[in-house]
Design a protein around this motif. Structure first.
Motif, PDB file in Angstrom:
ATOM      1  N   THR A 233     -15.434  43.756 -89.868  1.00  0.00           N
ATOM      2  CA  THR A 233     -15.883  44.938 -89.157  1.00  0.00           C
ATOM      3  C   THR A 233     -16.682  44.563 -87.916  1.00  0.00           C
ATOM      4  O   THR A 233     -17.340  43.521 -87.885  1.00  0.00           O
ATOM      5  N   SER A 234     -16.557  45.395 -86.896  1.00  0.00           N
ATOM      6  CA  SER A 234     -17.260  45.094 -85.640  1.00  0.00           C
ATOM      7  C   SER A 234     -18.760  45.226 -85.826  1.00  0.00           C
ATOM      8  O   SER A 234     -19.530  44.513 -85.173  1.00  0.00           O
ATOM      9  N   GLY A 235     -19.207  46.137 -86.688  1.00  0.00           N
ATOM     10  CA  GLY A 235     -20.624  46.342 -86.944  1.00  0.00           C
ATOM     11  C   GLY A 235     -20.866  46.429 -88.442  1.00  0.00           C
ATOM     12  O   GLY A 235     -20.098  47.085 -89.160  1.00  0.00           O
ATOM     13  N   GLU A 236     -21.909  45.777 -88.898  1.00  0.00           N
ATOM     14  CA  GLU A 236     -22.244  45.773 -90.333  1.00  0.00           C
ATOM     15  C   GLU A 236     -22.208  47.187 -90.914  1.00  0.00           C
ATOM     16  O   GLU A 236     -22.623  48.156 -90.267  1.00  0.00           O
ATOM     17  N   HIS A 237     -21.716  47.292 -92.152  1.00  0.00           N
ATOM     18  CA  HIS A 237     -21.643  48.574 -92.846  1.00  0.00           C
ATOM     19  C   HIS A 237     -22.995  49.302 -92.827  1.00  0.00           C
ATOM     20  O   HIS A 237     -24.041  48.689 -93.048  1.00  0.00           O
ATOM     21  N   CYS A 238     -22.945  50.616 -92.651  1.00  0.00           N
ATOM     22  CA  CYS A 238     -24.143  51.441 -92.842  1.00  0.00           C
ATOM     23  C   CYS A 238     -24.346  51.614 -94.351  1.00  0.00           C
ATOM     24  O   CYS A 238     -23.478  51.248 -95.151  1.00  0.00           O
TER      25      CYS A 238
ATOM     26  N   TRP B 145     -19.083  50.449-104.676  1.00  0.00           N
ATOM     27  CA  TRP B 145     -18.554  51.271-105.768  1.00  0.00           C
ATOM     28  C   TRP B 145     -17.096  50.956-106.067  1.00  0.00           C
ATOM     29  O   TRP B 145     -16.677  51.011-107.229  1.00  0.00           O
ATOM     30  N   VAL B 146     -16.293  50.657-105.055  1.00  0.00           N
ATOM     31  CA  VAL B 146     -14.872  50.390-105.319  1.00  0.00           C
ATOM     32  C   VAL B 146     -14.617  48.906-105.596  1.00  0.00           C
ATOM     33  O   VAL B 146     -13.478  48.521-105.838  1.00  0.00           O
ATOM     34  N   GLY B 147     -15.655  48.080-105.564  1.00  0.00           N
ATOM     35  CA  GLY B 147     -15.513  46.683-105.985  1.00  0.00           C
ATOM     36  C   GLY B 147     -14.825  45.793-104.980  1.00  0.00           C
ATOM     37  O   GLY B 147     -14.162  44.822-105.370  1.00  0.00           O
ATOM     38  N   LEU B 148     -14.965  46.102-103.687  1.00  0.00           N
ATOM     39  CA  LEU B 148     -14.378  45.224-102.668  1.00  0.00           C
ATOM     40  C   LEU B 148     -15.173  43.924-102.567  1.00  0.00           C
ATOM     41  O   LEU B 148     -16.324  43.843-103.003  1.00  0.00           O
ATOM     42  N   GLY B 149     -14.553  42.912-101.965  1.00  0.00           N
ATOM     43  CA  GLY B 149     -15.140  41.573-101.889  1.00  0.00           C
ATOM     44  C   GLY B 149     -15.944  41.352-100.629  1.00  0.00           C
ATOM     45  O   GLY B 149     -16.708  42.210-100.183  1.00  0.00           O
ATOM     46  N   ARG B 150     -15.710  40.176-100.028  1.00  0.00           N
ATOM     47  CA  ARG B 150     -16.511  39.697 -98.905  1.00  0.00           C
ATOM     48  C   ARG B 150     -16.491  40.640 -97.703  1.00  0.00           C
ATOM     49  O   ARG B 150     -15.481  41.286 -97.425  1.00  0.00           O
ATOM     50  N   ILE B 151     -17.605  40.671 -97.000  1.00  0.00           N
ATOM     51  CA  ILE B 151     -17.711  41.381 -95.722  1.00  0.00           C
ATOM     52  C   ILE B 151     -18.041  40.353 -94.640  1.00  0.00           C
ATOM     53  O   ILE B 151     -18.928  39.515 -94.828  1.00  0.00           O
ATOM     54  N   VAL B 152     -17.309  40.437 -93.512  1.00  0.00           N
ATOM     55  CA  VAL B 152     -17.641  39.629 -92.333  1.00  0.00           C
ATOM     56  C   VAL B 152     -17.825  40.591 -91.169  1.00  0.00           C
ATOM     57  O   VAL B 152     -16.915  41.357 -90.858  1.00  0.00           O
ATOM     58  N   TYR B 153     -18.985  40.571 -90.554  1.00  0.00           N
ATOM     59  CA  TYR B 153     -19.229  41.482 -89.432  1.00  0.00           C
ATOM     60  C   TYR B 153     -19.551  40.716 -88.160  1.00  0.00           C
ATOM     61  O   TYR B 153     -20.132  39.631 -88.194  1.00  0.00           O
ATOM     62  N   ALA B 154     -19.152  41.316 -87.011  1.00  0.00           N
ATOM     63  CA  ALA B 154     -19.448  40.693 -85.718  1.00  0.00           C
ATOM     64  C   ALA B 154     -20.900  40.896 -85.341  1.00  0.00           C
ATOM     65  O   ALA B 154     -21.527  40.000 -84.766  1.00  0.00           O
TER      66      ALA B 154
ATOM     67  N   VAL C 259     -21.758  38.347 -97.740  1.00  0.00           N
ATOM     68  CA  VAL C 259     -21.796  38.922 -96.389  1.00  0.00           C
ATOM     69  C   VAL C 259     -21.997  37.801 -95.378  1.00  0.00           C
ATOM     70  O   VAL C 259     -22.833  36.920 -95.587  1.00  0.00           O
ATOM     71  N   GLU C 260     -21.219  37.852 -94.283  1.00  0.00           N
ATOM     72  CA  GLU C 260     -21.398  36.869 -93.202  1.00  0.00           C
ATOM     73  C   GLU C 260     -21.446  37.553 -91.852  1.00  0.00           C
ATOM     74  O   GLU C 260     -20.735  38.518 -91.617  1.00  0.00           O
ATOM     75  N   GLY C 261     -22.257  37.055 -90.940  1.00  0.00           N
ATOM     76  CA  GLY C 261     -22.404  37.576 -89.601  1.00  0.00           C
ATOM     77  C   GLY C 261     -23.872  37.558 -89.227  1.00  0.00           C
ATOM     78  O   GLY C 261     -24.716  37.243 -90.069  1.00  0.00           O
ATOM     79  N   PRO C 262     -24.242  37.878 -88.007  1.00  0.00           N
ATOM     80  CA  PRO C 262     -23.343  38.172 -86.882  1.00  0.00           C
ATOM     81  C   PRO C 262     -22.687  36.915 -86.324  1.00  0.00           C
ATOM     82  O   PRO C 262     -23.061  35.804 -86.674  1.00  0.00           O
ATOM     83  N   VAL C 263     -21.667  37.137 -85.470  1.00  0.00           N
ATOM     84  CA  VAL C 263     -20.899  36.040 -84.898  1.00  0.00           C
ATOM     85  C   VAL C 263     -21.206  35.942 -83.398  1.00  0.00           C
ATOM     86  O   VAL C 263     -20.909  36.870 -82.638  1.00  0.00           O
TER      87      VAL C 263
ATOM     88  N   LEU D 269     -18.937  37.341 -80.026  1.00  0.00           N
ATOM     89  CA  LEU D 269     -18.406  38.675 -80.327  1.00  0.00           C
ATOM     90  C   LEU D 269     -19.523  39.711 -80.332  1.00  0.00           C
ATOM     91  O   LEU D 269     -19.309  40.859 -79.943  1.00  0.00           O
ATOM     92  N   ASP D 270     -20.715  39.314 -80.763  1.00  0.00           N
ATOM     93  CA  ASP D 270     -21.800  40.298 -80.820  1.00  0.00           C
ATOM     94  C   ASP D 270     -22.124  40.811 -79.413  1.00  0.00           C
ATOM     95  O   ASP D 270     -22.385  42.005 -79.221  1.00  0.00           O
ATOM     96  N   GLU D 271     -22.017  39.934 -78.413  1.00  0.00           N
ATOM     97  CA  GLU D 271     -22.317  40.377 -77.036  1.00  0.00           C
ATOM     98  C   GLU D 271     -21.244  41.353 -76.532  1.00  0.00           C
ATOM     99  O   GLU D 271     -21.543  42.311 -75.829  1.00  0.00           O
ATOM    100  N   GLU D 272     -19.981  41.117 -76.958  1.00  0.00           N
ATOM    101  CA  GLU D 272     -18.908  42.063 -76.588  1.00  0.00           C
ATOM    102  C   GLU D 272     -19.169  43.448 -77.167  1.00  0.00           C
ATOM    103  O   GLU D 272     -18.963  44.469 -76.514  1.00  0.00           O
TER     104      GLU D 272
END
Ligand SMILES: [Zn+2]
Length: 157
Positions: free
Chosen positions: A80-85, A94-103, A137-141, A144-147
């Motif tokens: 995702t371009s921005g970390e989840h709210c 709640w739905v049991g998704l895995g890793r998050i990578v955010y810019a 969770v990983e980020g920011p990168v 890409l964060d400046e973009e």
């Protein structure tokens, strides 16, 4: 650790964010990738119509709940371009998704909006792990964060 495949998916998220901005919406984009590295679903922000819950990460959680098994969800990655709210982090958990990578992180967004004089949102910005503690969770990168910062400057400038 963020590798070249991760970066390619994050670049797609930033492109989706840019397209959303150019379509008159807020610049956020997200991609759901399965354990084999295939893109299964992608979306961007759709709050301009008046429904402030139309975030791409929420759409991904709902799509995943409907179309993937619990095992597939746990093995999937959401870019995702921005970390989840908090709303989207909760849906992800709640739905049991895995890793998050955010810019870009929620903390970065909050500081950018404050610099731009934008009033704080009605929902607090919190790190994903404050809401869903078990999610890697990983980020920011850098780069890409400046973009993404530039997209928010265009939105509020
Ligand atoms: Zn959200």
């Amino acid at each position: 650790m963020v590798d070249d495949a991760d970066l390619a998916h994050l670049r797609r998220c930033v492109a989706l964010a840019r397209a959303a901005l150019e379509a008159g919406d807020e610049p956020f984009g997200s991609v759901l990738v399965d354990a084999e590295g295939r893109v299964r679903f992608e979306d961007s922000n759709h709050v301009a119509g008046g429904d402030a819950t139309q975030h791409p990460e929420f759409a991904i959680a709902r799509w995943a709940a409907e179309h993937l098994t619990p095992e597939e969800r746990a093995a999937a990655t959401v870019y995702t371009s921005g970390e989840h709210c908090p709303m989207c982090a909760a849906a992800h958990g709640w739905v049991g998704l895995g890793r998050i990578v955010y810019a870009t992180s929620s903390a970065q967004l909050a500081s950018w909006l404050a610099e731009l004089g934008v009033p704080p949102p009605p929902v607090r910005t919190l790190p994903v792990n404050e809401i869903a503690p078990g999610v890697p969770v990983e980020g920011p990168v850098p780069g890409l964060d400046e973009e993404v910062h530039e997209l928010h400057r265009r939105l509020h400038g």
